[in-house]
Design a protein around this motif. Structure first.
Motif, short mmCIF file in Angstrom:
data_model
loop_
_atom_site.label_atom_id
_atom_site.label_comp_id
_atom_site.label_asym_id
_atom_site.label_seq_id
_atom_site.Cartn_x
_atom_site.Cartn_y
_atom_site.Cartn_z
N ARG A 1 9.05 -8.70 4.94
CA ARG A 1 7.83 -9.30 5.48
C ARG A 1 8.01 -9.54 6.97
O ARG A 1 9.07 -10.02 7.40
CB ARG A 1 7.55 -10.63 4.77
N HIS B 1 3.61 2.12 -0.57
CA HIS B 1 4.60 2.06 0.49
C HIS B 1 3.90 2.34 1.82
O HIS B 1 3.06 3.24 1.90
CB HIS B 1 5.70 3.10 0.27
N ASN C 1 5.07 1.73 9.36
CA ASN C 1 4.60 1.49 10.71
C ASN C 1 5.66 2.11 11.64
O ASN C 1 6.72 1.53 11.82
CB ASN C 1 4.55 -0.03 10.88
N GLY D 1 8.20 -3.12 -6.16
CA GLY D 1 9.09 -2.34 -5.29
C GLY D 1 8.43 -1.71 -4.07
O GLY D 1 9.11 -1.05 -3.28
N ALA D 2 7.10 -1.89 -3.91
CA ALA D 2 6.48 -1.35 -2.69
C ALA D 2 6.83 -2.28 -1.53
O ALA D 2 6.98 -3.49 -1.71
CB ALA D 2 4.98 -1.25 -2.86
N TYR D 3 6.98 -1.75 -0.36
CA TYR D 3 7.25 -2.57 0.82
C TYR D 3 6.73 -1.86 2.04
O TYR D 3 6.38 -0.67 1.99
CB TYR D 3 8.75 -2.86 0.95
N PHE D 4 6.66 -2.58 3.12
CA PHE D 4 6.12 -2.03 4.36
C PHE D 4 7.28 -1.83 5.33
O PHE D 4 7.95 -2.78 5.71
CB PHE D 4 5.09 -3.01 4.92
N THR D 5 7.52 -0.58 5.70
CA THR D 5 8.62 -0.26 6.61
C THR D 5 8.12 -0.40 8.04
O THR D 5 7.03 0.09 8.37
CB THR D 5 9.07 1.19 6.37
N ARG D 6 8.91 -1.05 8.86
CA ARG D 6 8.46 -1.25 10.24
C ARG D 6 9.67 -1.36 11.17
O ARG D 6 10.78 -1.65 10.75
CB ARG D 6 7.61 -2.51 10.33
#
Lengths: 624, 351
Positions: A471, B81, B84, A457-462
């Motif tokens: 992604r 988490h 950016n 459930g971790a993700y990179f917010t951008r």
């Protein structure tokens, strides 16, 4: 009355005469302590069961510039500005001429008659009431500040006799205001009685304008919109407030602080269940709200137009990265610094399409403090549900003026809607997580709070484009999928926001009117005025953007629909035309934007003239 | 380098930490930065520091702004988490995130353009507020992603790759951080992992605003003669004041150093910062002296590195705001709404 009045008596028309239906305006100097006395006056009439609606008309200044307080007394409960002044309390020599000019023929001028004024300074068609306030103060007080402050309460005393306001109502309010400060209470009471005594001994009383006890206030409360919105944030569960001082929104953040200190302190530890940060600017304010929303706390900021301009980049990030954000915009006159202490509805477009690129944002449009409370709490729910910025667009007229409105209500069974948040248990159970994937068909994806699960459930917010699994992606189809999903989500919002409220005329009507926000009380009265003239008008009060389909149906069902608003460029009308692809000719604009709240007289005149012209044109066309 | 998928298999002999995690469990996606970029060394140091501290990767949140440095959080701690944000505004987003859940560890990664140019205001105010965070500036003196323009930390008189001389005075983030009240301040060099890893460990263990200025040469645009942020220049002018060991809470002290050679500072979590003095007169507990020392040595063209200042008694923003210990994002209506009965009283006050 003063001699001036007697000398010109022959020219004076019949004095205005009205019970529970008049407008009184206080012209004061900013910083002279008049505000609390004037409020006391308004509240005492409310205590007599007679509806009032006061409005502060104040400068961007702390001391010295002119300020006005206009009180409309109206037994029928019309709370909009009426236009015109029946009794002017002229306490400011700087604005004397303009204030005098505003009085209706046959109206009254109340002034400080300590220094004699030449006849040329008066109007022959206005009744003059002179009370030597400065002289009375000099006789009874020695401290300069007291001489100034007690002048205010003294004219309230004088007016109470002239207008037959019950002294008990005022005395009781004074006792409430100065509870525990007996010395101050006694001094105020004394000044109040001095004013009364002078009129009783020296002037004819009462005058033609009078207040008579009624029972038309009921359970309603008297509060300003900023206070009510702050309470909405407290009840709605906001824990983080980041803000930057700006008129007319500052008192909202300050009220939030006041109520949090009272109701949000953990009784066991004495620690706060809230955090309020006065940020270095509006960019940081919205940044903090974005950070808190991303991390699962309910957060809001409050600002006005210039702040919205500064926040634009972050608003785009929150829209595109899908982060709950609540922004309360108490609108003022723009553009630029504009008229910082005057009211307008001129941020509608700037908020609806805020930030670069293709964006659309949810707007809630409260009409009064009650709705400020409801919509502030609703905005926190909607922001979590829709994972997007939600704007509450109030304005200075609602935000900074006390308004008679329905009591605030809260259901203790209400549970906060935290939206689609995937838990560690759901992730462990094998539920698929795609941060930007539409799995329910409503355009709203699931999110996880940071720290939820060790491996899932971790993700990179951008703010950059990405695929449904968060992604990084610059592929056209990924970008389009996401942008279309955001549109779909906006469509879902349509059914979640407060619905528009229609009102049908007594008889079938060819014409309609759309309005929103603080135009509401003036509109209600305008409809009554138009009906008196035999003109039927259906109305629809829009309460949110995106617009419900019923808004289009309403427009389609009428020959023309007047869109009444308080800005120069017909912003809501532009939004309607753009979103529904309307023929602009079907939605003529009725615009009021001089910075003062719109009046019933203005609306009735504007719509009345146009309807008559339109009716004449169509009947002429029919004859051909 | 992005076209080779990272193998998921771990070598069985890789050492494990107290959580039975190997270093690989702290890695992220493969970097898309240039080969030899100093930023990748800093990412490796962050991975090493988190592994050595036995942190649960998902209990850390990593935030950044925009630019080469700000891309790096994607390249470490893949189970955390990440966010950016927008250019120069990471500090405000981190502040809000920290307020929402005080239980997580917050790592802010930024660059010199992001923090000293466009974001100087937010840098200043986040430090002032004492946000509990580790704030790392990967400082190379240029804008990399837009191909080599000067940033605000470029030294006056230094030249760009194209030969342009920088006429503006540089902003010294260390000097600013000290002046603004950061309670853990260090400078290091991406090429000195032995110095950098313990500095990061100490910063993470610190409660309060911890700031690290890490000189990180840009191999593509700022590694030439005339640059004061090149590998060669920094190696030649590195003036380290101390060497740091971070000793976890409850760990036995293996070796005793004689007094005068070391300074030991215990932090809130019980961990100890043991500083081996290189400059015998340098006391990292004296803020004013630290400011003087750094200014004097910088004036000579030296790059002062090491743990420059630490206040072990520091308080953070949550302490200043007297917030409850429970994270805000777990509070529900019962704890937040004063209820209908209170509202009835409030209504009565409005009549």
């Amino acid at each position: 009355m003063a001699t001036v009045q007697e000398e010109t008596a022959a020219a004076v028309p019949v004095p205005l005469s009205a019970v529970n239906d008049f407008v009184i305006k206080f012209a004061n100097v900013n910083g002279s302590g008049s505000a609390s006395a004037n409020e006391l006056f308004a509240k005492s009439i409310l205590r007599m069961g007679v509806p009032v609606s006061p409005r502060n008309i104040f400068p961007s200044n702390i001391q010295g510039l002119p300020t006005w307080y206009e009180v409309r007394v109206n037994e029928r409960g019309w709370l909009g500005r009426r236009g015109g002044v029946d009794l002017m309390v002229a306490m400011n020599p700087q604005t004397w001429d303009a204030d005098l000019a505003e009085i209706e023929p046959g109206g009254y001028l109340f002034y400080d008659s300590t220094k004699p004024l030449p006849r040329s300074k008066f109007r022959s068609d206005v009744h003059v009431i002179g009370v030597p306030l400065t002289q009375l103060c000099s006789e009874h007080y020695t401290v300069a500040r007291e001489r100034q402050l007690f002048k205010n309460i003294m004219y309230i005393g004088a007016l109470s006799v002239l207008l037959e306001v019950e002294p008990d109502a005022i005395e009781k309010l004074l006792a409430e205001q100065y509870r525990g400060k007996e010395k101050l209470l006694d001094a105020n009471r004394q000044a109040f009685q001095l004013g009364r005594r002078y009129v009783l001994d020296n002037l004819p009383h009462p005058i033609g304008l009078r207040v008579r006890r009624a029972d038309n206030v009921g359970e309603r409360i008297f509060v300003d919109g900023n206070t009510a919105a702050a309470l909405g944030c407290v009840y709605g569960g906001a824990t983080v407030c980041a803000w930057y001082p700006i008129t007319p929104s500052s008192s909202l953040a300050e009220a939030f602080q006041k109520y949090c200190m009272k109701y949000r302190v953990d009784p066991a530890s004495g620690a706060n269940r809230f955090a309020i940060v006065q940020a270095e600017d509006e960019i940081a304010s919205i940044g903090m709200v974005v950070g808190a929303g991303w991390n699962g706390a309910r957060a809001f900021t409050t600002t006005s137009g210039p702040g919205i301009s500064l926040m634009n980049e972050f608003i785009g990030l929150a829209y595109f990265a899908e982060i709950p954000v609540t922004i309360i915009d108490v609108q003022r006159g723009g553009p630029s610094t504009g008229m910082p202490t005057r009211t307008q509805q001129s941020d509608v477009l700037a908020c609806a399409y805020a930030s670069h690129g293709d964006t659309k944002h949810v707007l809630l449009l409260p009409q009064d403090p009650t709705e400020c409370f409801e919509f502030a709490a609703a905005a926190l729910d909607l922001a979590d549900r829709l994972q997007t910025p939600v704007f509450v667009l109030t304005d200075l007229d609602i935000g900074m003026n006390q308004r008679l409105c329905e009591p605030l209500a809260w259901d203790d069974a209400r549970v906060y809607d935290r939206g689609k948040v995937m838990t560690a248990e759901e992730l462990d159970a094998g539920k698929e997580f795609g941060r930007y994937k539409d799995v329910d068909g409503d355009g709203i994806p699931y999110r996880t709070y940071p720290g939820t699960h060790p491996t899932k459930g971790a993700y990179f917010t951008r703010g950059t484009s990405r695929d449904p699994y968060a992604r990084y992606s610059e592929r056209g189809p990924d970008y389009v999928y996401n942008m279309e999903r955001l549109l779909h989500k906006f469509d879902t919002a349509r059914s979640l926001v407060p619905a528009p409220l229609p009102r049908s005329a007594a008889k079938p009507a060819r014409f309609g009117a759309i309005y929103y926000g603080s135009t509401s009380p003036a509109m209600a009265e305008a409809i009554a005025l138009l009906e008196q003239d035999g003109l039927q008008l259906d109305t629809l009060r829009v309460r949110a953007f995106p617009f419900a389909e019923s808004v289009r149906a309403f427009i389609d069902a009428h020959d023309a629909v007047y869109v009444v608003e308080q800005n120069r460029d017909a912003q809501l009308r532009s939004l309607l035309i753009n979103e529904f692809d309307l023929d602009p000719a079907r939605v003529p604009a009725v615009l009021h934007y001089d910075g003062t709240p719109i009046t019933a007289r203005f609306i009735a005149r504007a719509i009345g003239e146009r309807v008559r012209t339109a009716a004449a044109q169509t009947s002429h066309a029919g004859a051909c | 380098m992005t076209f080779v998928a990272k193998p998921k298999l771990h070598h069985p002999t890789l050492p494990q930490n107290a959580l039975c995690y190997t270093r690989r469990d702290y890695e992220g996606k493969i970097s898309t930065l240039c080969a030899g970029c100093g930023h990748d060394s800093i990412s490796a140091a962050i991975i090493q520091a988190c592994w050595e501290l036995s942190l649960e990767p998902h209990r850390l949140a990593k935030l950044s702004g925009i630019g080469c440095s700000s891309k790096t959080p994607d390249y470490f701690l893949g189970q955390s988490h990440g966010f950016n944000t927008v250019h120069g505004r990471m500090p405000s987003v981190l502040t809000g995130a920290n307020l929402a859940n005080r239980e997580l560890i917050y790592l802010g990664v930024s660059g010199d353009g992001d923090s000293a140019s466009i974001g100087i205001g937010q840098f200043v105010h986040a430090i002032r507020r004492g946000v509990n965070m580790t704030y790392i500036v990967e400082n190379n003196g240029v804008y990399g992603l837009t191909k080599g323009q000067f940033s605000a930390t470029a030294d006056q008189g230094s030249t760009s790759k194209r030969g342009v001389v920088n006429a503006d005075s540089p902003i010294d983030l260390i000097g600013l951080a000290l002046q603004l009240g950061a309670t853990y301040v260090g400078r290091s060099f991406s090429g000195d992992k032995a110095q950098l890893v313990p500095l990061i460990k100490g910063a993470i263990a610190h409660r309060g605003a911890a700031f690290l200025d890490v000189i990180s040469p840009c191999v593509a645009f700022n590694n030439h003669a005339g640059s004061t942020k090149s590998y060669e220049y920094v190696r030649a002018h590195n003036d380290a004041v101390n060497r740091l060991d971070v000793i976890p809470a409850r760990a036995e002290i293996a070796v005793d150093y004689s007094a005068g050679e070391t300074v030991e500072v215990e932090q809130h979590d019980g961990s100890r910062l043991r500083l081996h003095k290189i400059d015998a007169d340098y006391d990292p507990r004296d803020r004013i002296a630290a400011m003087n020392y750094v200014q004097q040595h910088q004036a000579r063209g030296e790059v002062v590195t090491g743990l420059l200042y630490v206040d072990a008694e520091a308080e953070d923003l949550h302490a200043h705001l007297n917030t409850v210990t429970a994270p805000f994002n777990r509070l529900e209506a019962a704890e937040l709404s004063p209820g209908a009965a209170v509202l009835a009283k409030i209504n009565a006050g409005f009549r």
